[in-house]
Motif scaffolding. Structure first.
Motif, PDB file in Angstrom:
ATOM      1  N   THR A   1      10.030   1.552  -5.597  1.00 38.07           N
ATOM      2  CA  THR A   1       8.486   1.589  -6.182  1.00 38.07           C
ATOM      3  C   THR A   1       8.680   1.037  -7.774  1.00 38.07           C
ATOM      4  O   THR A   1       9.427   1.673  -8.532  1.00 38.07           O
ATOM      5  CB  THR A   1       8.108   3.109  -5.973  1.00 38.07           C
ATOM      6  N   ASP A   2       7.235   0.810  -7.677  1.00 40.53           N
ATOM      7  CA  ASP A   2       6.699   0.156  -8.820  1.00 40.53           C
ATOM      8  C   ASP A   2       6.263   2.039  -9.345  1.00 40.53           C
ATOM      9  O   ASP A   2       5.989   2.427  -8.943  1.00 40.53           O
ATOM     10  CB  ASP A   2       5.853  -0.711  -8.613  1.00 40.53           C
ATOM     11  N   TYR A   3       6.001   1.391 -10.586  1.00 40.87           N
ATOM     12  CA  TYR A   3       5.574   2.397 -11.946  1.00 40.87           C
ATOM     13  C   TYR A   3       3.664   2.408 -11.764  1.00 40.87           C
ATOM     14  O   TYR A   3       3.041   3.461 -10.532  1.00 40.87           O
ATOM     15  CB  TYR A   3       5.974   2.498 -12.414  1.00 40.87           C
ATOM     16  N   VAL A   4       3.129   0.899 -11.571  1.00 37.88           N
ATOM     17  CA  VAL A   4       2.462   1.634 -12.238  1.00 37.88           C
ATOM     18  C   VAL A   4       0.975   0.453 -10.751  1.00 37.88           C
ATOM     19  O   VAL A   4       1.413  -0.387 -11.027  1.00 37.88           O
ATOM     20  CB  VAL A   4       1.739   0.758 -13.250  1.00 37.88           C
ATOM     21  N   MET A   5       0.526   1.737  -9.788  1.00 41.04           N
ATOM     22  CA  MET A   5      -0.284   0.940  -8.290  1.00 41.04           C
ATOM     23  C   MET A   5      -1.438   1.744  -8.899  1.00 41.04           C
ATOM     24  O   MET A   5      -1.659   2.780  -9.172  1.00 41.04           O
ATOM     25  CB  MET A   5       0.730   1.468  -7.185  1.00 41.04           C
ATOM     26  N   PRO A   6      -2.256   1.021  -8.208  1.00 46.30           N
ATOM     27  CA  PRO A   6      -3.863   1.794  -7.867  1.00 46.30           C
ATOM     28  C   PRO A   6      -3.902   2.699  -6.582  1.00 46.30           C
ATOM     29  O   PRO A   6      -2.889   2.433  -6.240  1.00 46.30           O
ATOM     30  CB  PRO A   6      -4.469   0.713  -7.463  1.00 46.30           C
TER      31      PRO A   6
ATOM     32  N   ARG B   1       6.611  11.890  -5.514  1.00 44.29           N
ATOM     33  CA  ARG B   1       5.791  13.797  -5.554  1.00 44.29           C
ATOM     34  C   ARG B   1       5.744  13.766  -4.141  1.00 44.29           C
ATOM     35  O   ARG B   1       6.257  14.511  -3.204  1.00 44.29           O
ATOM     36  CB  ARG B   1       5.181  14.357  -6.186  1.00 44.29           C
ATOM     37  N   ARG B   2       5.270  13.143  -3.100  1.00 43.49           N
ATOM     38  CA  ARG B   2       4.658  13.069  -2.313  1.00 43.49           C
ATOM     39  C   ARG B   2       5.879  12.549  -1.006  1.00 43.49           C
ATOM     40  O   ARG B   2       6.241  13.326   0.169  1.00 43.49           O
ATOM     41  CB  ARG B   2       3.813  11.908  -1.705  1.00 43.49           C
TER      42      ARG B   2
ATOM     43  N   MET C   1      -2.006   6.036  -6.020  1.00 46.02           N
ATOM     44  CA  MET C   1      -1.413   6.345  -6.171  1.00 46.02           C
ATOM     45  C   MET C   1       0.414   5.703  -7.433  1.00 46.02           C
ATOM     46  O   MET C   1       0.326   4.029  -6.802  1.00 46.02           O
ATOM     47  CB  MET C   1      -0.806   6.137  -4.407  1.00 46.02           C
ATOM     48  N   ASP C   2       0.514   5.985  -8.217  1.00 42.24           N
ATOM     49  CA  ASP C   2       1.720   5.034  -8.291  1.00 42.24           C
ATOM     50  C   ASP C   2       2.713   5.624  -7.939  1.00 42.24           C
ATOM     51  O   ASP C   2       2.977   6.825  -7.477  1.00 42.24           O
ATOM     52  CB  ASP C   2       1.282   5.851 -10.266  1.00 42.24           C
ATOM     53  N   GLY C   3       4.064   5.256  -9.073  1.00 44.98           N
ATOM     54  CA  GLY C   3       4.934   5.599  -8.446  1.00 44.98           C
ATOM     55  C   GLY C   3       6.007   7.087  -8.580  1.00 44.98           C
ATOM     56  O   GLY C   3       6.348   7.542  -7.351  1.00 44.98           O
TER      57      GLY C   3
ATOM     58  N   ASP D   1       0.993  -1.320   0.306  1.00 48.53           N
ATOM     59  CA  ASP D   1      -0.013   0.053  -0.264  1.00 48.53           C
ATOM     60  C   ASP D   1       0.893   1.573  -0.162  1.00 48.53           C
ATOM     61  O   ASP D   1       1.724   1.161   1.371  1.00 48.53           O
ATOM     62  CB  ASP D   1      -0.998  -0.261   1.536  1.00 48.53           C
ATOM     63  N   PRO D   2       0.569   1.721  -1.227  1.00 54.59           N
ATOM     64  CA  PRO D   2       1.987   3.562  -1.281  1.00 54.59           C
ATOM     65  C   PRO D   2       1.473   4.334  -0.047  1.00 54.59           C
ATOM     66  O   PRO D   2       2.535   4.190   0.244  1.00 54.59           O
ATOM     67  CB  PRO D   2       0.997   3.922  -2.717  1.00 54.59           C
ATOM     68  N   GLN D   3       0.278   4.249   0.332  1.00 50.83           N
ATOM     69  CA  GLN D   3       0.119   5.087   1.432  1.00 50.83           C
ATOM     70  C   GLN D   3       0.410   4.931   2.568  1.00 50.83           C
ATOM     71  O   GLN D   3       1.412   5.963   3.802  1.00 50.83           O
ATOM     72  CB  GLN D   3      -1.887   5.196   1.921  1.00 50.83           C
TER      73      GLN D   3
END
Length: 349
Positions: free
Chosen positions: A74-79, A88-89, A81-83, A56-58
């Motif tokens: 990090t992976d690029y394509v994720m639901p 940026r975050r 929030m992408d990479g 979970d990116p969050q």
């Protein structure tokens, strides 16, 4: 935490360390749990790495905010929030600007890579991920990270030293100012030293000559001071001098100057004051000193009196001439019976 919360694994030799206890923290983020496990396995075993897995990116972002890792993969394509959005975050975090980020992606379009670089991605990994390339890129990023940490630590030490140096300079300046101030004051009475009084006399006289404002001086002598020393001792004589100085300072204005010229003889410089007003000041001073008794014991008190000569600056007289005129007036006051004020006549009268 959700699947893939934490795992401490290692990489083979070649990783930079600052000492035996240095462990690098790596965060791997991929919404596919098997992909995180494959990346972790590709990094191999080493005591130098602590690897934390997130799907979970969050959740990863929340952990990164409080734990400050050394590297994020990090992976690029994720639901959700992408990479690129995650990068940026991370960069928006207070400490996030210095964290290296590697993004794994199967897309090789220039537009995607340009967008990723603008978001703060440092390196790219093609998919499927090659273990050798992964380890090489991780090693490079950790090496850069270690250099950054060392530079930051050196900078922090330098800033701390600069603060200490600035504080030392400030303290030394305060000490020098205090020493300079003490060098201009009589140690016993707190009045100006003769040298400092004459310096200020020159300054005030130059100002008087520029502005044509009046300038007067008082020469003050404690009456029968030798008798006080002989009868009561030098400690009481010192007490009388400090008492006298305190009364003078209370009577004079803040921009007037009181100086000890030697022994029991003092002088007061009165800027912007003509001889009539200076005479009034001198009388007030004489009465105040006579009224302020010094308690020696419960039953014994000492009363001081002073003789004062008053002179005003006329024309372009030098300081010596004005002081001499006031001194002559003081001599007259003492010979007239002491405890009185005498004005000096203008030159030629």
């Amino acid at each position: 935490m959700s699947a893939g919360r934490k795992s401490e694994e290692t990489m083979n030799s070649g990783q930079p360390t600052t000492g035996p206890g240095r462990v690098f923290s790596i965060v791997i983020v991929d919404d596919a749990r098997p992909s995180t496990l494959l990346l972790k396995a590709a990094l191999g075993d080493s005591a130098n790495l602590a690897i934390t897995l997130f799907t979970d990116p969050q959740e990863a972002l929340t952990w990164i905010e409080t734990h400050r890792p050394d590297l994020v993969i990090t992976d690029y394509v994720m639901p959700e929030m992408d990479g690129i959005a995650l990068a940026r975050r991370i960069r928006a975090l207070p400490h996030g600007a210095a964290v290296p980020i590697i993004m794994a992606t199967a897309r090789n379009e220039a537009a995607v890579r340009t967008l990723a670089l603008s978001a703060g991605i440092n390196e790219f990994l093609g998919k499927p991920v090659d273990g050798t390339e992964l380890r090489a890129r991780v090693q490079n990023m950790l090496h850069l990270r270690e250099q950054h940490v060392q530079l930051q630590e050196a900078n922090n030490r330098l800033q701390a030293l600069n603060k200490m140096l600035a504080l030392e300079i400030e303290q030394r300046k305060i000490l020098e100012d205090e020493l300079r101030r003490l060098a201009t004051l009589d140690a016993l009475t707190g009045a100006l030293t003769r040298r400092r009084f004459l310096e200020l006399f020159d300054q005030e006289l130059a100002r008087r000559n520029r502005t044509n404002l009046p300038l007067s001086v008082l020469m003050i002598d404690l009456d029968h001071f030798k008798l006080i020393n002989d009868r009561f001792g030098h400690a009481t004589g010192d007490l009388a001098l400090t008492h006298f100085s305190a009364v003078c300072k209370a009577c004079l204005r803040t921009h007037d100057h009181l100086g000890r010229m030697g022994g029991e003889e003092f002088a007061a410089l009165l800027p912007e004051t003509n001889i009539e007003d200076a005479h009034v000041v001198a009388e007030r001073l004489r009465r105040s000193i006579a009224a302020a008794k010094i308690s020696l014991t419960e039953d014994e008190h000492l009363t001081l009196t002073v003789s004062i000569g008053v002179a005003e600056c006329y024309g372009f007289q030098p300081p010596e001439a004005i002081l001499a005129a006031a001194d002559r007036a003081l001599y007259q006051a003492k010979h007239a019976g002491r405890n009185r004020v005498i004005r000096a006549l203008p030159p030629g009268e």
